[in-house]
Enzyme design. Structure first.
Site, short mmCIF file in Angstrom:
data_model
loop_
_atom_site.label_atom_id
_atom_site.label_comp_id
_atom_site.label_asym_id
_atom_site.label_seq_id
_atom_site.Cartn_x
_atom_site.Cartn_y
_atom_site.Cartn_z
N HIS A 4 28.52 6.56 -1.81
CA HIS A 4 27.54 7.88 -2.18
C HIS A 4 26.15 7.23 -1.65
O HIS A 4 26.02 6.24 -1.19
CB HIS A 4 27.30 8.25 -3.47
CG HIS A 4 27.14 7.37 -4.55
ND1 HIS A 4 26.02 6.60 -4.75
CD2 HIS A 4 27.97 6.71 -5.31
CE1 HIS A 4 26.25 5.74 -5.74
NE2 HIS A 4 27.29 5.66 -6.26
N CYS A 44 30.40 1.56 -7.32
CA CYS A 44 30.82 2.44 -6.19
C CYS A 44 29.98 1.46 -4.80
O CYS A 44 29.59 0.61 -5.24
CB CYS A 44 29.88 3.78 -6.18
SG CYS A 44 30.71 4.86 -7.51
#
Length: 167
Positions: free
Chosen positions: A125, A142
């Site tokens: 992301h 992430c």
């Protein structure tokens, strides 16, 4: 209103709508198909490949505790191993995101045997929508890139693409 003026307005409306659909006027990706993503955690690099050819390289940010594979929810680690991109999320809490298929069956079983949850919701992301860009390793596990880079990656990578995450 003349026919010519009406035609110009229709064309301008179409161009504006197309810009909204493809992210700020950028054109859809037309390069070689991305068949593999490789993440090298120690080097903080992510490579998008078409076959064996590296198409793009990105500097990345990882979980706040990046050494070692993710095992449990809240450990701040980024997973290691082979996964697939599961979906695209245009309404992410971060600027766009691509889902990663962590955890697999073995990881769920290992966490359960330890009396813990394996965690999940692992993505590639951009930066947080409600805060400015962050430096260093800061995610909950992430893989983060700049907003401009995730816009490019989002266009290039399709669900089903294999992602290999190395230590």
């Amino acid at each position: 209103m003349t026919a010519i003026l009406r035609a110009i307005l229709v064309v301008l409306s179409f161009v504006t709508l197309t810009g909204c659909l493809f992210g700020g006027g950028d054109r859809p990706y037309t390069g070689p198909a991305i068949t593999l993503i490789e993440v090298h955690k120690a080097d903080r690099k992510m490579y998008l490949l078409s076959g064996s050819e590296v198409v793009k390289t990105y500097d990345i940010q990882l979980g706040g505790n990046p050494i070692g594979p993710k095992q449990f929810e809240g450990d701040g680690k980024t997973p290691e191993g082979a996964y697939v991109i599961t979906h695209r999320n245009p309404r992410s809490a971060y600027h766009l995101s691509l889902g990663i298929s962590y955890p697999n069956t073995a990881q769920v079983a290992a966490a359960k045997a330890a009396g813990k949850k394996p965690g999940g919701d692992i993505f590639i992301h951009g930066q947080p929508n409600r805060r400015g860009a962050r430096g260093g390793d800061w995610t909950a596990g992430c893989i983060a890139v700049s907003n401009r880079e995730i816009e490019e990656i989002y266009r290039m990578v399709n669900p089903g693409t294999v992602i290999r995450i190395f230590p």
